[in-house]
Design a protein around this motif. Structure first.
Motif, PDB file in Angstrom:
ATOM      1  N   GLY A 128      -0.107  10.555  -2.321  1.00  0.00           N
ATOM      2  CA  GLY A 128       0.473   9.431  -1.615  1.00  0.00           C
ATOM      3  C   GLY A 128       0.368   9.642  -0.116  1.00  0.00           C
ATOM      4  O   GLY A 128       0.096  10.753   0.359  1.00  0.00           O
ATOM      5  N   ASP A 141      -6.446   0.604   4.682  1.00  0.00           N
ATOM      6  CA  ASP A 141      -6.033  -0.166   3.515  1.00  0.00           C
ATOM      7  C   ASP A 141      -7.301  -0.709   2.852  1.00  0.00           C
ATOM      8  O   ASP A 141      -7.959  -1.621   3.382  1.00  0.00           O
ATOM      9  CB  ASP A 141      -5.109  -1.307   3.949  1.00  0.00           C
ATOM     10  N   ASP A 181      -7.875  -2.514   0.199  1.00  0.00           N
ATOM     11  CA  ASP A 181      -7.870  -3.925  -0.179  1.00  0.00           C
ATOM     12  C   ASP A 181      -8.248  -4.805   1.005  1.00  0.00           C
ATOM     13  O   ASP A 181      -9.079  -5.717   0.890  1.00  0.00           O
ATOM     14  CB  ASP A 181      -6.500  -4.334  -0.722  1.00  0.00           C
ATOM     15  N   SER A 201      -7.332  -3.632   9.075  1.00  0.00           N
ATOM     16  CA  SER A 201      -7.280  -2.790   7.883  1.00  0.00           C
ATOM     17  C   SER A 201      -7.076  -1.314   8.196  1.00  0.00           C
ATOM     18  O   SER A 201      -6.788  -0.532   7.289  1.00  0.00           O
ATOM     19  CB  SER A 201      -8.561  -2.965   7.058  1.00  0.00           C
ATOM     20  N   HIS A 214      -6.656   4.295   1.341  1.00  0.00           N
ATOM     21  CA  HIS A 214      -5.645   4.198   0.283  1.00  0.00           C
ATOM     22  C   HIS A 214      -5.620   2.798  -0.305  1.00  0.00           C
ATOM     23  O   HIS A 214      -6.070   1.816   0.311  1.00  0.00           O
ATOM     24  CB  HIS A 214      -4.263   4.553   0.838  1.00  0.00           C
ATOM     25  N   ARG A 215      -5.085   2.735  -1.505  1.00  0.00           N
ATOM     26  CA  ARG A 215      -4.807   1.460  -2.140  1.00  0.00           C
ATOM     27  C   ARG A 215      -3.363   1.493  -2.590  1.00  0.00           C
ATOM     28  O   ARG A 215      -2.968   2.328  -3.390  1.00  0.00           O
ATOM     29  CB  ARG A 215      -5.746   1.205  -3.315  1.00  0.00           C
ATOM     30  N   LYS A 216      -2.577   0.601  -1.965  1.00  0.00           N
ATOM     31  CA  LYS A 216      -1.142   0.530  -2.257  1.00  0.00           C
ATOM     32  C   LYS A 216      -0.472   1.896  -2.114  1.00  0.00           C
ATOM     33  O   LYS A 216       0.384   2.298  -2.906  1.00  0.00           O
ATOM     34  CB  LYS A 216      -0.917  -0.054  -3.656  1.00  0.00           C
ATOM     35  N   GLY A 217      -0.890   2.613  -1.063  1.00  0.00           N
ATOM     36  CA  GLY A 217      -0.216   3.855  -0.714  1.00  0.00           C
ATOM     37  C   GLY A 217      -0.730   5.099  -1.402  1.00  0.00           C
ATOM     38  O   GLY A 217      -0.233   6.200  -1.131  1.00  0.00           O
ATOM     39  N   GLU A 260      -7.390   7.028  -2.192  1.00  0.00           N
ATOM     40  CA  GLU A 260      -8.516   6.931  -3.125  1.00  0.00           C
ATOM     41  C   GLU A 260      -9.757   7.646  -2.611  1.00  0.00           C
ATOM     42  O   GLU A 260     -10.560   8.144  -3.390  1.00  0.00           O
ATOM     43  CB  GLU A 260      -8.875   5.468  -3.393  1.00  0.00           C
TER      44      GLU A 260
END
Length: 374
Positions: free
Chosen positions: A9, A21, A23, A268, A356-359, A362
């Motif tokens: 995380g 981010d 996304d 982003s 990251h994706r939603k914290g 990745e």
């Protein structure tokens, strides 16, 4: 030992850390390519923003044709990191002048024959040709574009007869192969009035395409007319004769571009920062200063606009807020995200991206050409 990893995380990261981010970044890429690819223009993203081979590969997968870099050292770094531009190559968009730099170019060209360069003087072109001739064993000429001044007045030969004279000179150099013209309207990227930005951009494109037509009429094979940035690419793409676009900042954005072109693309990339000191009921100090965020385009902003940011030196910044603003009271140890004001030089201050994706992290990408300004 500090070693953040995929699957961690964001709370595993020390600060300041550059976080992306995924996304939002992926939405930015999709927006740009879905807007520009249908125009039939090639997209050659400028890696002076990301300075990262992993992101270059990601952009090619989305439809990019090669990439741009600003300097020879950037081309060296991304090539060493495994990205050579493929069949469309790496275009070095700044003039290559000086014996040491030309020698590095020749050494890199020996390893990567897809390199493309720009020239704006007979002296610069001749020096590169001489160096390639002395090197020996390199039969293939280096792909070359004439850099044209379309209004920025930074580099570039003047349009019309001076450009024709330079093309005539390049034609006498056996180790350079002229294939196109570059013109960058950098002075227009951040104009806030869209109609003014469009009108001035179209005038720059008129200069660029008129000169490219003159070169063709004189018998030169002008296949590539390359131009544009995040703030102007949509206008450049509408002009007949433009073949290639060079946007870069769109992938991450910054406050300067957002203020100029709006919120079509998202911010982003942010700098994850920690509150390290309390300086009053409505003021705190964060661990993000001049060594983490550049200020040439103004101060960075907190992602939560209810906080005001000020710089406190190399290592520190401040956040303050008004009573009744609804902003949560920040405590020592809290984390905040800062949005850079100018993305390119800010990235150049950091070693890694934590995507990251939603914290949840990745991917971790290296800033391959950090500090590569030669």
């Amino acid at each position: 030992m500090y070693s953040p990893a995929v699957g961690d995380g964001l709370d595993a990261l020390d600060t300041p850390s550059m976080i992306v981010d995924l996304d939002l970044m992926e939405q930015n890429i999709e927006k740009l390519f879905s807007t520009l690819l249908p125009t039939g223009r090639n997209i050659r993203p400028h890696l002076k923003t990301t300075k990262c081979a992993a992101l270059a590969r990601r952009l090619v997968a989305a439809g990019a044709k090669g990439c741009c870099v600003a300097k020879v050292s950037e081309a060296e770094a991304v090539t060493a990191a495994g990205f050579d531009g493929g069949e469309h190559g790496i275009l070095i968009t700044c003039e290559i002048v000086g014996a040491a730099k030309v020698r590095r170019l020749v050494e890199l060209f020996r390893r990567n024959r897809t390199l493309r360069i720009v020239v704006d003087s007979a002296e610069g072109a001749t020096a590169i040709d001489d160096a390639l001739a002395k090197e020996g064993g390199i039969e293939q000429p280096i792909t070359t574009l004439i850099d044209l001044d379309v209004g920025l007045h930074r580099t570039g030969v003047q349009p019309g007869e001076p450009a024709l004279a330079l093309a005539k000179h390049i034609a006498t150099l056996p180790h350079l192969k002229l294939i196109g013209v570059q013109g960058y309207e950098g002075h227009l990227q951040h104009l806030h009035d869209k109609e003014d930005r469009k009108a001035q951009c179209l005038e720059s494109m008129r200069i660029l395409t008129t000169t490219s037509d003159q070169l063709r009429h004189a018998g030169y094979n002008i296949e590539v007319v390359t131009t544009g940035g995040t703030g102007t690419a949509e206008f450049c793409a509408s002009v007949p004769g433009v073949t290639e676009l060079q946007p870069g900042s769109f992938i991450f954005m910054d406050t300067d571009y957002r203020n100029a072109v709006g919120t079509f693309y998202s911010n982003s990339l942010t700098l994850l920062s920690t509150v390290i000191s309390k300086q009053g009921p409505n003021a705190v100090t964060i661990d993000t200063g001049l060594k983490s965020l550049t200020t040439d385009s103004g101060l960075a902003e907190c992602k939560d606009p209810r906080y005001r940011h000020a710089n406190l030196g190399d290592e520190h910044g401040s956040l303050s807020w008004d009573e009744g603003s609804g902003a949560p009271i920040l405590k020592i140890g809290d984390r905040v995200e800062m949005v850079p004001s100018h993305i390119d030089p800010t990235i150049n201050l950091h070693d890694f991206y934590y995507a990251h994706r939603k914290g949840v992290i990745e991917e971790i990408w290296t800033v391959d050409s950090r500090g590569k300004v030669q």
